[in-house]
Motif scaffolding. Structure first.
Motif, mmCIF file in Angstrom:
data_model
loop_
_atom_site.group_PDB
_atom_site.id
_atom_site.type_symbol
_atom_site.label_atom_id
_atom_site.label_comp_id
_atom_site.label_asym_id
_atom_site.label_seq_id
_atom_site.Cartn_x
_atom_site.Cartn_y
_atom_site.Cartn_z
ATOM 1 N N TYR A 178 0.835 -1.209 0.000
ATOM 2 C CA TYR A 178 0.000 0.000 0.000
ATOM 3 C C TYR A 178 0.864 1.252 0.000
ATOM 4 C CZ TYR A 178 -2.754 3.830 1.929
ATOM 5 O OH TYR A 178 -3.342 5.057 2.140
ATOM 6 N N ILE A 179 1.875 1.279 0.862
ATOM 7 C CA ILE A 179 2.758 2.443 0.940
ATOM 8 C C ILE A 179 3.442 2.672 -0.395
ATOM 9 C CG2 ILE A 179 4.846 3.320 2.066
ATOM 10 C CD1 ILE A 179 3.942 1.737 4.585
ATOM 11 N N ASP A 180 3.892 1.604 -1.009
ATOM 12 C CA ASP A 180 4.548 1.693 -2.316
ATOM 13 C C ASP A 180 3.568 2.154 -3.392
ATOM 14 O OD1 ASP A 180 6.523 1.425 -4.259
ATOM 15 O OD2 ASP A 180 6.129 -0.704 -4.561
ATOM 16 N N SER A 181 2.364 1.611 -3.378
ATOM 17 C CA SER A 181 1.372 1.968 -4.398
ATOM 18 C C SER A 181 0.958 3.430 -4.295
ATOM 19 C CB SER A 181 0.141 1.067 -4.295
ATOM 20 O OG SER A 181 -0.599 1.355 -3.114
ATOM 21 N N MET A 182 0.988 3.973 -3.087
ATOM 22 C CA MET A 182 0.700 5.395 -2.919
ATOM 23 C C MET A 182 1.789 6.246 -3.551
ATOM 24 S SD MET A 182 -2.206 6.182 -1.476
ATOM 25 C CE MET A 182 -1.844 7.871 -1.006
ATOM 26 N N GLY A 183 3.036 5.786 -3.471
ATOM 27 C CA GLY A 183 4.141 6.528 -4.051
ATOM 28 C C GLY A 183 5.166 7.014 -3.045
ATOM 29 N N PHE A 184 5.029 6.601 -1.780
ATOM 30 C CA PHE A 184 6.026 6.978 -0.781
ATOM 31 C C PHE A 184 7.325 6.214 -1.022
ATOM 32 C CE2 PHE A 184 1.972 7.833 1.376
ATOM 33 C CZ PHE A 184 2.170 9.151 1.752
ATOM 34 N N THR A 185 8.446 6.860 -0.761
ATOM 35 C CA THR A 185 9.741 6.225 -1.014
ATOM 36 C C THR A 185 10.569 6.045 0.256
ATOM 37 O OG1 THR A 185 10.775 8.360 -1.494
ATOM 38 C CG2 THR A 185 9.802 7.161 -3.353
ATOM 39 N N ALA A 186 10.031 6.445 1.395
ATOM 40 C CA ALA A 186 10.725 6.255 2.666
ATOM 41 C C ALA A 186 9.684 6.179 3.774
ATOM 42 C CB ALA A 186 11.713 7.386 2.935
ATOM 43 N N ILE A 187 9.989 5.398 4.794
ATOM 44 C CA ILE A 187 9.107 5.318 5.960
ATOM 45 C C ILE A 187 9.907 5.679 7.211
ATOM 46 C CG2 ILE A 187 7.422 3.689 5.049
ATOM 47 C CD1 ILE A 187 8.963 1.439 6.402
ATOM 48 N N TRP A 188 9.257 6.409 8.081
ATOM 49 C CA TRP A 188 9.854 6.804 9.356
ATOM 50 C C TRP A 188 8.915 6.346 10.472
ATOM 51 C CZ3 TRP A 188 9.442 12.685 10.845
ATOM 52 C CH2 TRP A 188 9.574 12.824 12.236
ATOM 53 N N PRO A 189 9.142 5.153 11.026
ATOM 54 C CA PRO A 189 8.369 4.746 12.197
ATOM 55 C C PRO A 189 8.936 5.428 13.442
ATOM 56 C CG PRO A 189 9.271 2.853 10.974
ATOM 57 C CD PRO A 189 9.994 4.072 10.536
ATOM 58 N N GLY A 212 -6.816 9.743 -3.541
ATOM 59 C CA GLY A 212 -6.497 9.684 -4.966
ATOM 60 C C GLY A 212 -5.649 10.860 -5.420
ATOM 61 N N HIS A 213 -5.959 12.049 -4.910
ATOM 62 C CA HIS A 213 -5.178 13.241 -5.240
ATOM 63 C C HIS A 213 -3.731 13.065 -4.800
ATOM 64 C CE1 HIS A 213 -4.117 17.471 -5.681
ATOM 65 N NE2 HIS A 213 -3.746 17.496 -4.409
ATOM 66 N N LEU A 214 -3.536 12.571 -3.590
ATOM 67 C CA LEU A 214 -2.188 12.392 -3.079
ATOM 68 C C LEU A 214 -1.443 11.325 -3.868
ATOM 69 C CD1 LEU A 214 -0.051 13.101 -0.999
ATOM 70 C CD2 LEU A 214 -1.095 11.433 0.554
ATOM 71 N N ARG A 215 -2.125 10.231 -4.206
ATOM 72 C CA ARG A 215 -1.476 9.174 -4.967
ATOM 73 C C ARG A 215 -1.006 9.693 -6.327
ATOM 74 N NH1 ARG A 215 -5.195 5.641 -4.684
ATOM 75 N NH2 ARG A 215 -4.290 4.190 -3.154
ATOM 76 N N ARG A 216 -1.843 10.473 -6.986
ATOM 77 C CA ARG A 216 -1.437 11.019 -8.293
ATOM 78 C C ARG A 216 -0.234 11.943 -8.156
ATOM 79 N NH1 ARG A 216 -7.018 11.100 -8.744
ATOM 80 N NH2 ARG A 216 -7.155 13.291 -8.075
ATOM 81 N N LEU A 217 -0.245 12.787 -7.127
ATOM 82 C CA LEU A 217 0.874 13.705 -6.909
ATOM 83 C C LEU A 217 2.175 12.958 -6.627
ATOM 84 C CD1 LEU A 217 -0.470 16.671 -4.744
ATOM 85 C CD2 LEU A 217 0.850 16.857 -6.856
ATOM 86 N N GLN A 271 3.037 9.841 -7.372
ATOM 87 C CA GLN A 271 3.538 9.118 -8.537
ATOM 88 C C GLN A 271 4.045 10.083 -9.608
ATOM 89 O OE1 GLN A 271 4.115 6.078 -8.473
ATOM 90 N NE2 GLN A 271 2.768 5.167 -6.942
ATOM 91 N N TRP A 272 3.351 11.205 -9.774
ATOM 92 C CA TRP A 272 3.795 12.214 -10.737
ATOM 93 C C TRP A 272 5.161 12.760 -10.334
ATOM 94 C CZ3 TRP A 272 4.972 17.359 -9.889
ATOM 95 C CH2 TRP A 272 5.137 18.160 -11.024
ATOM 96 N N ARG A 273 5.354 12.993 -9.057
ATOM 97 C CA ARG A 273 6.599 13.584 -8.568
ATOM 98 C C ARG A 273 7.810 12.726 -8.925
ATOM 99 N NH1 ARG A 273 9.907 14.448 -4.033
ATOM 100 N NH2 ARG A 273 10.030 16.648 -3.371
ATOM 101 N N LYS A 274 7.631 11.401 -8.924
ATOM 102 C CA LYS A 274 8.743 10.506 -9.252
ATOM 103 C C LYS A 274 9.260 10.727 -10.670
ATOM 104 C CE LYS A 274 7.308 6.639 -6.277
ATOM 105 N NZ LYS A 274 6.903 5.203 -6.269
ATOM 106 N N ASP A 275 8.380 11.123 -11.555
ATOM 107 C CA ASP A 275 8.745 11.278 -12.962
ATOM 108 C C ASP A 275 9.216 12.687 -13.304
ATOM 109 O OD1 ASP A 275 8.025 8.625 -13.458
ATOM 110 O OD2 ASP A 275 5.932 9.179 -13.839
ATOM 111 N N HIS A 276 9.282 13.561 -12.299
ATOM 112 C CA HIS A 276 9.674 14.952 -12.555
ATOM 113 C C HIS A 276 10.743 15.369 -11.544
ATOM 114 C CE1 HIS A 276 6.468 15.696 -15.525
ATOM 115 N NE2 HIS A 276 5.801 14.808 -14.798
#
Length: 614
Positions: free
Chosen positions: A174-185, A518-523, A525-530
């Motif tokens: 889920y975290i990956d599908s959202m587009g997060f690239t790091a986790i801080w527990p 959905g808005h956050l997920r799009r942002l 994933q978009w950020r990774k490509d820019h």
């Protein structure tokens, strides 16, 4: 055998009788091939300080030993030479020249070269998690009878709820599908405290995972599973204080192991004393020496043995887990010179690593003081790459809360960013709207979903390293109890079996929750490509008529961001923004058709629009 507790074998003189005697040795193991060849062992056991020690192992040399004020401690200085080979080192203890015990000590091979240990940067987006409140992956570890706090009550904000390391690992997809690239527990080390143990900041064993969160193997599995997905694991560390239930509190090594050891006093929280040229010494001593709270004894990092202990502990966890970063709690509270030594030692060992410090100040000059490369008037030098941008967080909230005036409060963001000249490297600041100590974003913005979306858009397009708090994507709030940390750190919907609402699958979410997620997920994933968002320069325009425009650009790409707080759409005159637009003729939003720039750029009411200019 417990990894933290080796068993020495005592030999009765002339009889050969074997008697088991426990010795605690920390760090519990070390590695061959570290940049710094020195290692100091803390050895604790009955009358350990009266014993003589010798060490046998290829390339391992004992340089000397040091007794402590307590007779039950011995500190041993070793040299792990470049020719040291991984394997078992033997620690031999003698009394009056006669061997009385032998204890094995493991020297391991490094799993990856130091230059391959990479930290987080502005290309990452960090997902902050309170593990006890995220997901319960293993109900069997919810209650541990050997620990002081055994209650489990999801209805109580201060109690443990059962979330654990397995729960995070189970939801990495889920975290990956959202587009997060790091986790801080937040911290998962042992907190053997009678109450409020769930948050993790009252550590009672620096080398033990709290069994209610899982095991060291579970922690390692999380790190490995995250790494295979390209997700970095950031460890939340605490060098300022321990928990009052720490094992050493019953037998402190030195009379100055703690600040105000015999007469506890609370800190005055006057963090500006580090920069204040007029600060009284008594205020400075109370700030860095006072206990954070009565259940968190303040560690005296001016004691060289404790300083070495804390530095080695950080290195041990980085090496053991292959961490992608460290977040240091309450950064300005420990001794400032120690912080220099701690950060510089870590960055010396791992040149590509990342550390972020928590300096909860809204004055950018105070925050900037701690960052690596800052030329301070008092000559203070730091090796800290990143600092949390609390000034920008405050400006972001003010910008949306204020409604009056020609700029509708957006001037706060403009002026906050104009203070970047004070930072050595603004791109390395951690930007955020909320964390585990603040009211939830939805609560801070009075439930305005449009403002939540705009704030998220801002965080993911402004300079710096974005950090978001779990549950923001589904509008978690603490409206029922503003300021209550237990409610702020509420359970992630779907993290427990039987939850009616599930943020991970979308079941039971309201239309607003679905839209923001959905808005956050799009942002994301978009950020990774820019990559221009992470590495590009910034250009911004003074807010006018309820809009704020800024851009991120480099030689390859230009992105224009418009925050429109108006209740109606706006159309921007491209001529005012020609410096950013340059020769582009079209502006393409993240989701929507391209617009002809010459005709003016239209931005919907109360929204943040992100355009790629071409």
């Amino acid at each position: 055998m417990n990894a933290r507790l080796f068993f020495a074998v005592f030999l009765s003189a002339g009889l050969g009788t074997l008697v088991a005697q426990p010795f605690r040795v920390e760090p519990p193991n070390w590695w061959a091939g570290m940049q710094d060849t020195s290692l100091q062992l803390l050895i604790h056991g009955a009358d350990a300080g009266a014993l003589e020690l010798s060490v046998s192992g290829t390339g391992v040399v004992l340089l000397g030993t040091h007794p402590a004020d307590s007779p039950n401690y011995l500190f041993a200085d070793l040299s792990i030479r470049p020719d040291a080979t991984p394997g078992t080192v033997t620690l031999t203890f003698r009394r009056d020249g006669q061997p009385v015990a032998e204890q094995p000590y493991e020297l391991r091979p490094r799993e990856r070269p130091a230059d391959q240990v990479e930290g987080f940067d502005a290309s990452d987006v960090i997902y902050l998690i309170t593990p006890d409140r995220f997901a319960n992956g293993d109900p069997e570890n919810d209650l541990v009878d050997t620990l002081r706090e055994t209650a489990l009550d999801r209805a109580a904000g201060f109690a443990r709820h059962g979330g654990d390391l397995r729960g995070i690992t189970d939801h990495l997809d889920y975290i990956d599908s959202m587009g997060f690239t790091a986790i801080w527990p937040s911290p998962v080390l042992e907190n053997n405290m009678p109450a409020w143990s769930y948050h993790g900041y009252a550590i009672t064993d620096y080398y033990a995972v709290d069994p209610r969160f899982g095991t060291l193997a579970d922690y390692r599995e999380l790190a490995d599973a995250a790494r295979t997905r390209g997700i970095k694991l950031i460890m939340d560390q605490v060098v300022n204080h321990s928990g009052s239930g720490h094992w050493w509190m019953d037998d402190l090594p030195f009379d100055n192991w703690l600040n105000y050891q015999d007469d506890p006093k609370m800190t005055n929280h006057r963090r500006s004393i580090h920069q204040d040229p007029y600060a009284a010494r008594v205020d400075a001593e109370r700030m860095t020496g006072g206990w954070f709270v009565s259940t968190m004894p303040d560690l005296n990092q001016r004691n060289p043995f404790l300083a070495r202990y804390l530095i080695q502990n950080s290195l041990w966890w980085i090496e053991t887990l292959g961490l992608g970063g460290v977040r240091q709690d309450t950064y300005p509270y420990p001794d400032a010179d120690f912080l220099t030594g701690w950060t510089c030692r870590i960055m010396q060992e791992y040149p590509n690593f990342s550390i972020v410090g928590e300096e909860w100040s809204y004055n950018p000059a105070t925050v900037a003081y701690w960052q690596r490369g800052k030329e301070n008037p008092d000559g203070y030098v730091s090796c800290l790459p990143s600092v949390m941008d609390f000034p920008l967080q405050a400006a972001l909230m003010s910008a949306f809360k204020e409604q009056e005036g020609w700029d509708s409060g957006l001037i706060k963001l403009y002026e906050a960013l104009s203070n970047d000249y004070q930072y050595a490297e603004p791109r390395d600041l951690m930007v955020f709207a909320e964390n585990h100590d603040m009211d939830r974003l939805a609560t801070q913005l009075a439930g305005r979903v449009d403002h939540v979306r705009m704030a998220l858009t801002y965080l993911l397009t402004v300079r710096g390293i974005p950090q978001l708090y779990y549950g923001s994507e589904v509008l978690l709030d603490n409206d029922e109890a503003p300021g209550d940390h237990g409610v702020i750190r509420s359970d992630m919907p779907g993290g427990w079996g039987g939850d009616r609402v599930n943020a991970f699958t979308g079941a039971g979410l309201s239309p607003d929750q679905v839209a923001v997620q959905g808005h956050l997920r799009r942002l994301l994933q978009w950020r990774k490509d820019h990559p221009v968002i992470a590495t590009g320069r910034t250009l911004h325009y003074a807010p006018e008529d309820g809009t704020y425009v800024y851009g991120r650009y480099d030689e390859n790409e230009r992105v224009m961001v418009v925050l429109n707080k108006n209740d109606a759409p706006v159309t921007l005159d491209p001529e005012r923004y020609r410096e950013l637009i340059a020769g582009a003729t079209t502006a393409t939003p993240i989701d929507g058709p391209a617009q002809n720039i010459a005709a003016g750029l239209t931005v919907p009411a109360s929204s943040g629009a992100v355009f790629v200019l071409r």
